[in-house]
Design a protein around this motif. Structure first.
Motif, PDB file in Angstrom:
ATOM      1  N   MET A  20       8.460   9.020   7.058  1.00 52.00           N
ATOM      2  CA  MET A  20       7.316   9.089   5.698  1.00 52.00           C
ATOM      3  C   MET A  20       8.238   9.485   4.492  1.00 52.00           C
ATOM      4  O   MET A  20       7.882   9.120   3.416  1.00 52.00           O
ATOM      5  N   ASN A  21       9.326  10.451   4.484  1.00 53.93           N
ATOM      6  CA  ASN A  21      10.035  10.550   3.419  1.00 53.93           C
ATOM      7  C   ASN A  21      10.640   9.497   2.907  1.00 53.93           C
ATOM      8  O   ASN A  21      10.708   9.194   1.602  1.00 53.93           O
ATOM      9  N   ASP A  26      11.294   4.948  -0.766  1.00 57.23           N
ATOM     10  CA  ASP A  26      11.525   3.646  -1.019  1.00 57.23           C
ATOM     11  C   ASP A  26      10.394   3.171  -2.022  1.00 57.23           C
ATOM     12  O   ASP A  26      10.625   2.394  -2.806  1.00 57.23           O
ATOM     13  N   ALA A  27       9.162   3.685  -1.974  1.00 52.80           N
ATOM     14  CA  ALA A  27       8.050   3.213  -2.455  1.00 52.80           C
ATOM     15  C   ALA A  27       8.230   3.938  -4.183  1.00 52.80           C
ATOM     16  O   ALA A  27       7.922   3.133  -5.148  1.00 52.80           O
ATOM     17  N   GLU A  28       8.905   5.130  -4.362  1.00 57.92           N
ATOM     18  CA  GLU A  28       9.021   5.306  -5.647  1.00 57.92           C
ATOM     19  C   GLU A  28      10.264   4.534  -6.338  1.00 57.92           C
ATOM     20  O   GLU A  28      10.025   4.402  -7.758  1.00 57.92           O
ATOM     21  N   GLU A  41       7.041  -7.705  -7.317  1.00 57.38           N
ATOM     22  CA  GLU A  41       7.556  -6.473  -7.119  1.00 57.38           C
ATOM     23  C   GLU A  41       9.038  -6.434  -6.796  1.00 57.38           C
ATOM     24  O   GLU A  41       9.705  -7.396  -6.103  1.00 57.38           O
ATOM     25  N   THR A  42       9.633  -5.422  -7.350  1.00 57.89           N
ATOM     26  CA  THR A  42      11.184  -5.073  -7.168  1.00 57.89           C
ATOM     27  C   THR A  42      11.598  -3.938  -7.171  1.00 57.89           C
ATOM     28  O   THR A  42      10.659  -2.921  -7.516  1.00 57.89           O
ATOM     29  N   TYR A  43      12.765  -3.607  -7.366  1.00 57.12           N
ATOM     30  CA  TYR A  43      13.300  -2.286  -7.369  1.00 57.12           C
ATOM     31  C   TYR A  43      13.639  -1.798  -8.774  1.00 57.12           C
ATOM     32  O   TYR A  43      13.966  -2.741  -9.586  1.00 57.12           O
ATOM     33  N   LEU A  69      -3.928   1.214 -10.406  1.00 55.54           N
ATOM     34  CA  LEU A  69      -3.056  -0.036  -9.594  1.00 55.54           C
ATOM     35  C   LEU A  69      -1.719   0.086  -9.349  1.00 55.54           C
ATOM     36  O   LEU A  69      -1.101  -0.431  -8.604  1.00 55.54           O
ATOM     37  N   ASN A  70      -1.064   1.060 -10.246  1.00 52.75           N
ATOM     38  CA  ASN A  70       0.369   1.456 -10.288  1.00 52.75           C
ATOM     39  C   ASN A  70       0.947   0.142 -10.568  1.00 52.75           C
ATOM     40  O   ASN A  70       2.120  -0.046  -9.971  1.00 52.75           O
TER      41      ASN A  70
END
Length: 580
Positions: A20-21, A26-28, A41-43, A69-70
């Motif tokens: 989960m961490n 990765d989501a952040e 969506e990209t980094y 919606l971030n």
């Protein structure tokens, strides 16, 4: 058994927590970009590869960030953004073929990228719009439009725009554009067409007269009576034909034609919007020099006809034949042809250079080739004579007045002919291509609609919106119980009901809903936002604002509406309200 299972349960929980961490980290590190309704969506690290650009400076404090919606929303072209994002990923900027060049440049300018970074494989396709824009600018200068300009355009052209909008035009300011249109724009009106036909008629008659008066059957001999002494000491007279002059009718024709040309050029000069540009125009220079040559010829015939070699002065009257270029004002095809030669100046210069180079080389070769063998009928006695032969051969004319007689000379002549064909054929496609380009653009411009729909460059302003903020004023007004008399405002602990949930009104934004940070939140996009209803204690609450409007619908006075009630989980329970 319990003690044996306890370590396995702890290990599974630790593994799940670690995963989960990792997923949270990765989501952040990822960012969602909504461009024209298409989500990308990209980094975040990918966007940092090209610094000092719009995407490298994304923060959640920006107005186009949607916290629910971030994602970041950009109302831009999604097709171009796909190539922009690919540029961040790969470092190579490619041009999409389904997008016009100026639009691509505008999008790159918005994202803060340099258009010169386009890859070489796409550069030719990308720069085609620049050539098209240059061609359209040239056609604008040629003034090929046959439509009558509007009164506003004519007033702007003559510098009467301010007086035109104020309605203070004098009779000369009204008549001057009409006079200019009649004599300079043949397609502007019926009167202009008639004047254009008259002008073309006099041009043709003048040139025809200039050519016919040189024909022997159109000339009149000048016969002089000469007295001679005979052998018998007597005198006698004989008639001698010394020279011939043009028929007298040609003189009157020239007078009438040049009277019209003089009148025309004076009227155009008086009515021209810009005297300096009128004087410097090439067609006008030919016009008044040709007209002036007629009057100079009259003066020379009057005062210098007795001089020897006075006929040489008639050579300068050949400039009158240049009046043919005046026909370019009446024919768009001639304008395009002249512009084609002007645009192909580099190719024509290259053609002349290679011709001169070949002429000098082959003239020298044929001179020495004809001297190798015995040749009693050698026509090439010098290299300058060989220059004439090389010019005639390379241009494929071949008069036949000079020809090589030896085998080596014939071989040089064959090489000269082949080199001439190749040299002349190479630049011709470029000239033809330029003519086709100008002609096609001219035809396309002629078919364009003159009146187009205007699109106002107005964009709705946006302000930042935080989570839990209420809907914008437009949605609040559509809810029941939200009228002009009570715009919901949240109090210190948060408002309740359909008209609540918004912070206080700062003095600089009258009537605008704001959040707790004092930042206006007008005209924000709402994406499935639900208002929170926290528990509040009882006490006086601000539930609305009483607005006093003037006849124009502008608020001039705002007074709070107080209420006391006990608030539960389900919402406020209104007990009493007092309006002051």
């Amino acid at each position: 058994m319990v003690g044996g299972h306890q370590p396995q349960s702890t290990g599974g929980a630790n593994c799940t927590g670690t995963m989960m961490n990792i997923l949270n980290i990765d989501a952040e590190n990822r960012v969602v970009l909504n461009v024209g309704g298409i989500r990308h969506e990209t980094y975040k690290a990918t966007l940092k590869k090209i610094p000092a650009t719009r995407l490298s400076r994304l923060t959640e404090a920006l107005a186009n960030y949607d916290p629910v919606l971030n994602e970041y929303f950009f109302d831009r072209h999604p097709g171009v953004f796909a190539q922009v994002l690919n540029y961040y990923r790969t470092g190579k900027l490619h041009y999409p073929t389904d997008v016009c060049g100026p639009l691509f440049e505008e999008e790159l300018e918005f994202w803060g990228l340099d258009a010169n970074q386009v890859e070489p494989c796409c550069w030719m396709t990308y720069t085609q719009h620049r050539d098209t824009q240059e061609t359209l600018a040239v056609l604008d200068r040629l003034d090929l439009d046959t439509e009558k300009p509007s009164d506003e355009e004519m007033a702007r052209k003559f510098g009467f725009e301010e007086a035109f909008f104020q309605g203070r035009l004098t009779w000369w300011q009204r008549f001057k554009p009409q006079l200019w249109s009649m004599f300079d724009e043949p397609y502007s009106s019926n009167a202009a067409k008639i004047i254009g036909i008259v002008s073309v008629f006099f041009i043709c008659v003048s040139i025809l007269s200039f050519c016919l008066k040189t024909h022997p059957n159109m000339r009149v001999p000048i016969i002089k009576n000469i007295t001679v002494n005979t052998s018998f000491n007597t005198t006698a007279w004989v008639l001698d034909k010394t020279q011939t002059n043009a028929h007298e009718a040609f003189f009157y024709i020239e007078c009438v034609c040049n009277a019209w040309f003089t009148f025309e050029i004076l009227v155009r000069f008086i009515a021209s919007p810009n005297k300096c540009e009128f004087v410097k125009a090439s067609v006008n220079i030919i016009d008044y020099i040709a007209t002036l040559s007629f009057y100079i010829d009259l003066i020379l015939q009057k005062f210098a006809s007795h001089l020897e070699n006075a006929d040489i002065l008639e050579f300068f009257s050949i400039i009158r034949i240049m009046r043919l270029f005046k026909l370019t004002r009446h024919s768009s095809g001639l304008k395009i042809l002249m512009q084609t030669f002007r645009a192909s100046a580099k190719e024509l210069t290259l053609l002349v250079f290679f011709l001169v180079l070949g002429i000098v080389i082959f003239a020298s070769l044929v001179y020495y080739a004809e001297r190798i063998q015995a040749n009693p009928h050698n026509d090439f006695n010098s290299i300058p004579l060989g220059l004439w032969w090389a010019l005639v051969t390379m241009t494929t004319v071949g008069y036949g007045d000079m020809a090589p007689k030896t085998y080596v000379g014939m071989f040089v002549g064959a090489l000269c002919a082949l080199a001439g064909v190749l040299t002349i054929a190479l630049p011709v496609p470029v000239i033809v291509s330029n003519f086709a380009m100008y002609y096609s653009h001219t035809q396309a411009r002629a078919k364009l609609p003159k009146k187009r729909r205007r699109v106002l460059p107005v964009e709705q302003p946006r302000g930042p919106r935080l989570p839990g903020q209420g809907p914008p004023p437009q949605q609040q007004m559509n809810q029941p119980g939200c009228g002009m008399g009570g715009i919901g405002v949240g109090g210190g602990g948060g408002g309740h009901g359909p008209c609540a949930g918004v912070g206080g009104l700062p003095p600089n934004v009258a009537g605008a809903p704001v959040n707790t940070t004092g930042v206006p939140a007008v005209n924000r996009r709402m994406n499935a936002i639900k208002s929170n209803h926290p528990k509040d204690g009882a006490g006086p609450k601000v539930v609305g604002v009483s607005m006093t409007l003037n006849p124009n619908g502008v608020g001039v006075k705002a007074e709070p509406v107080m209420s006391t009630g006990v608030v539960g989980v389900g919402g406020p329970r209104k007990q009493s309200a007092t309006k002051t």
